[in-house]
Structure formats: structure tokens, C-alpha cells
Scaffold this motif. Structure first.
Motif, mmCIF file in Angstrom:
data_model
loop_
_atom_site.group_PDB
_atom_site.id
_atom_site.type_symbol
_atom_site.label_atom_id
_atom_site.label_comp_id
_atom_site.label_asym_id
_atom_site.label_seq_id
_atom_site.Cartn_x
_atom_site.Cartn_y
_atom_site.Cartn_z
ATOM 1 N N PHE A 155 15.907 3.170 -33.505
ATOM 2 C CA PHE A 155 17.330 2.854 -33.752
ATOM 3 C C PHE A 155 18.351 2.755 -32.546
ATOM 4 O O PHE A 155 19.295 2.009 -32.523
ATOM 5 N N TYR A 158 18.198 0.431 -29.346
ATOM 6 C CA TYR A 158 18.031 -0.802 -29.902
ATOM 7 C C TYR A 158 19.802 -1.070 -30.473
ATOM 8 O O TYR A 158 20.216 -2.187 -29.952
ATOM 9 N N THR A 159 20.230 -0.478 -31.162
ATOM 10 C CA THR A 159 21.495 -0.586 -31.496
ATOM 11 C C THR A 159 22.600 -0.551 -30.452
ATOM 12 O O THR A 159 23.612 -1.278 -30.469
ATOM 13 N N ARG A 177 19.150 -2.861 -42.787
ATOM 14 C CA ARG A 177 18.567 -4.082 -42.889
ATOM 15 C C ARG A 177 16.806 -3.830 -42.578
ATOM 16 O O ARG A 177 16.078 -4.707 -42.956
ATOM 17 N N ARG A 284 14.738 -8.049 -27.836
ATOM 18 C CA ARG A 284 13.263 -8.525 -28.188
ATOM 19 C C ARG A 284 12.887 -9.727 -27.662
ATOM 20 O O ARG A 284 13.817 -10.541 -27.203
#
Ligand code: FAD
Ligand code: UDP
Length: 376
Positions: A155, A158-159, A177, A284
Motif C-alpha cells: 500500500f 502504490y498510494t 477498496r 500498474r
């Protein structure tokens, strides 16, 4: 030109409302869209190599709302598709959302077993737990280790890339999510209905808008024509701060750059999407053939590079779920209320809400039922 309804924006929100008004009320709609095409951010097309691609990022339809699924099924057959995502962690590709299979893929079997037992004892089996909740509630040393590991490896990076914020700086619903899933189910979504329109999204929108009561003006910002059009009511699905000329300041959004890459290979990656929380500047990669089921030579995939939104220069893709921005968006909602139903606002940008497609469709259907059908 005199019409009943002027609708701004030909994404799901504007197009579903146009369809309902035209087919159920028999009233005239003019749909104004600034882009050269319908379908908003769901727009897809065949690229030079003949591959069906999604211009504004990969879109997978999923919902638990049968009425939404059935409504759209009037305009398209569905292709059944269960999205799978692998995350690149510590040099391995493991299932995302992080689940028991991810655990066994990353840790030696005995230790994985121990961690799996702890998770099941604490939270139960077949249960989804958001990472921020596991971090808060982890009491044992094992669970604390695991929570920190997943937070850091899945997390945090990526965040930061996606939002330029840490997970805890956003509304908790964002990382929720993609919760930790205490199960062996590798699907990205568990909704009852999942798939893609069999002939693509743009085709679905064509079918939605194929009504003699609907006229369209593409390549047109509504500001260019609004003075010249006589209409009874207005529906706005663009950014709400733009509608009110930024009177309380700009609402922040997050944008993306997309890079499409074509390869002569039959397949580029083993599943639809690979997430890269800790490597590269993109978040991604998604290979379209997995989603669409298209069988052709070669393949196209897309890399997503998050960007700050620069007003007038790039596209406001994501409202940013954060308390201070919600408060600002509410000031605009208050302005909207003052218009007393003569102008209706709905959609991801006009509501400033992180809607999935099914939520945008549900919002449009409910608005039609509650505020349009019943009003004089
Ligand atoms: P939009 O599709 O943004 O439509 C608004 C329209 O208004 C746009 O076409 C815009 O050009 C037009 N407009 C704005 N201002 C003006 C103006 N001044 N004049 C004229 N026209 C104007 N959802 C899912 O369920 N599954 C997914 O897998 C998924 N993936 C996504 C991936 C990405 C990268 C992004 C950004 C979103 C994704 N979504 C996904 C969310 C989905 O795109 C939205 O829920 C949906 O598009 C919202 O529809 P809308 O009509 O509210 O907004
Ligand atoms: N997220 C993450 N790592 C992942 C997947 C998701 O940190 O591997 C976080 C990230 O903050 C992301 C959010 O969860 O923005 C929601 O992910 P989702 O895949 O739903 O994003 P979207 O498809 O809407 O871009």
C-alpha cells in the motif's frame, strides 16, 4: 433550437439520464460533450494493430446491484470476466488483494501457516479486512509483523505514487477498496455480476443513445453554446467547481498519463493487471486481451503514470477522498442547491465522489426516478 433537457457530458451519468428521459418521458435531449466521442472515460476503440483498448485506462464492470446489471443488459450482451491482479512484491508475483495465497507465495510454508492461523483466529475465514484496520487492531507480534509488511509492500508505495499521499492521509475507504482477503479467492472483485460489454463500451453507449429524442453535439464545451440553446432544464456531469467558475477555489483531482505498448507476443503478462507498488513510476500494467477475450496476433498493454491535475492541461480523473476537499466540494453542493432543481448535478466529477461505473449508473437511475420522473 428548443429542447427539453440540455445534458453536459456523455459518460455513463449523462448518457443513462439522456436514455431515461428520451425513452420514458419522450422528451427532447441535447447531449453536449467536449471530447470527439461518447462514453466518457469508458471509451474504447480498436487501435492501429486491431486490438480493442480503453483510451482512459482499463475498465472492468462489477456490481452487486441486479437492477443496474439488468438495465445495461438491455443495451449489450455481457462477456463474463473475473479480473485478476498480481502484485510484484519482493521479486515475486502474488495475488492482490493480498490473500492467503499471497501469504503462502511469499513466506516459508510453516511460517505462512502460522500467520494464516492467526488471521483466521482473529478475524475469521472468508472475511475482508482493510489494511488500516489490521494495522490498528493487530495485537500479536506475528500479526503486527504481517500488517506492517503488507502496509509497506502493497500500500505505501502504490498510494504515494497514485495520490502523492500516504494511505492514512486519505479517507480510509480508499485503501479499503482493496482489503486483505482472508480466503483463497484470487479474484480482484467478489461482486455478484462481473464482466465487460461483449462488443465494447463505446458500442454499449451507441446503443444507449440510439433514440430519436437524443441529439448530440461532440467536440463542444458547453460554455461555447449554452447562450444559444433554449432549454428547459440542465444536467451537468462535469467538474462542479468548473460549473461555478471556481468561486471557492479549485477542487483538487488526480490525473494520469497513459502509455500504450504494443508487442508482437501473443501474451505479455499472465493476468489482466500487474501492480507495481515498489518499482517504476507507473502503478500498474493492464493487458487488454485478458479483459476483452479478443483473439488476435500481438497484444497491447497500458502503463498508468499518476500525475498532479493541472487545470486546463490534463484530465481530472480522480476526485481526492480527503476530508478538507469534501468540505470544499460541499460548498459547491450548497451552490447547486440554490438552483432549486433547475440544474441537476450528478456523476463522479459533479458529485466529487470516487464512483465506480455501476455507482455512476445507479446514481443516474435513482436521480431519474426520484427527481425527474416525479417532478412537474
Ligand atoms: P465521465 O465518464 O468522466 O463523464 C463526464 C463527461 O463530461 C466527460 O466525457 C467529459 O469530457 C465531459 N465534460 C466535462 N466537462 C465538460 C464541459 N465543460 N463541456 C462538455 N463536456 C464536458 N469504474 C469501474 O467500475 N471499473 C473500473 O475498472 C474502472 N476503472 C477506471 C480506471 C480509471 C483509470 C479511471 C479514471 C476510472 C475508472 N473507473 C472504473 C471509474 C469510471 O470511469 C467512472 O465511474 C465513470 O466513468 C463515471 O462516469 P461519469 O459519467 O460520471 O463521468
Ligand atoms: N492500492 C494499493 N496497492 C495496490 C492496489 C491498491 O495501495 O496494489 C490502494 C491505492 O491507494 C489505490 C486504492 O488502493 O488508489 C484503490 O485501488 P483500486 O484498484 O480500486 O484503484 P482504481 O482502480 O480506482 O485506480
Amino acid at each position: 433550437m428548443k429542447i427539453d433537457w440540455l445534458i453536459i457530458g456523455a459518460g455513463f451519468t449523462g448518457s443513462v439520464l439522456a436514455e431515461r428521459i428520451a425513452s420514458q418521458l419522450g422528451q427532447k435531449v441535447l447531449l453536449v460533450e467536449q471530447r470527439h466521442h461518447i462514453a466518457g472515460n469508458c471509451y474504447d476503440y480498436y487501435n492501429e494493430q486491431g486490438i480493442l483498448v480503453h483510451q482512459y485506462g482499463p475498465h472492468i464492470f462489477h456490481t452487486n446491484a441486479q437492477y443496474v446489471w439488468d438495465y445495461l443488459a438491455q443495451f449489450t450482451p455481457w462477456r463474463s470476466y473475473y479480473h485478476q491482479v498480481l502484485g510484484s512484491l519482493d521479486g515475486k508475483l502474488v495475488p492482490i488483494p493480498f490473500n492467503l495465497n499471497s501469504l503462502y507465495a511469499l513466506f516459508p510454508p510453516r511460517y505462512a501457516e502460522q500467520l494464516a492461523q492467526k488471521l483466521i483466529e482473529t478475524y475469521g475465514f472468508n472475511v475482508k479486512v482493510p489494511i488500516l484496520k489490521i494495522r490498528e487492531s493487530a495485537k500479536s507480534q506475528d500479526l503486527e509483523f504481517l500488517a506492517n509488511y503488507i502496509y509497506e509492500k502493497v500500500f505505501h508505495g502504490y498510494t504515494l505514487k497514485q495520490w502523492d499521499l500516504k494511505p492514512e492521509e486519505l479517507n480510509a475507504s480508499v485503501t479499503a477498496r482493496v482489503p486483505i482477503y482472508i480466503s483463497r479467492d484470487d479474484r480482484y472483485f467478489q461482486d455478484k455480476f462481473q464482466g465487460l460489454p461483449q462488443y465494447g463500451y463505446t458500442n454499449l453507449f451507441r446503443s444507449l443513445l440510439n433514440n430519436h429524442n437524443i441529439k448530440m453535439l461532440l467536440n463542444t464545451r458547453y460554455q461555447e453554446v449554452i447562450e444559444e440553446i433554449q432549454y428547459n432544464k440542465l444536467i451537468f456531469t462535469g467538474p462542479i467547481d468548473e460549473f461555478f467558475e471556481h468561486m471557492y477555489g479549485n477542487l483538487p483531482y488526480r490525473s494520469l498519463d497513459f502509455k500504450f505498448i504494443h508487442t508482437e507476443q501473443e501474451q505479455h503478462q499472465p493476468v489482466g493487471t500487474i501492480n507495481y507498488p515498489n518499482e517504476y513510476t507507473y502503478t500498474r500494467t493492464t493487458e487488454f486481451k485478458h479483459l476483452t477475450g479478443q483473439r488476435t496476433y500481438g497484444s497491447t498493454y497500458i502503463e498508468e503514470y499518476p500525475q498532479p491535475y493541472r487545470h486546463g492541461e490534463n484530465i481530472p480523473y480522480y476526485p481526492i477522498p480527503k476530508e478538507e476537499y469534501r468540505a470544499l466540494s460541499q460548498k459547491y453542493q450548497k451552490e447547486a442547491e440554490k438552483l432549486q432543481g433547475r440544474v441537476l448535478f450528478a456523476g463522479r466529477l459533479a458529485d466529487y465522489q470516487y464512483y465506480n461505473m455501476d455507482q455512476a449508473v445507479a446514481r443516474a437511475l435513482n436521480l431519474f426516478e426520484k427527481e425527474i420522473l416525479s417532478s412537474p
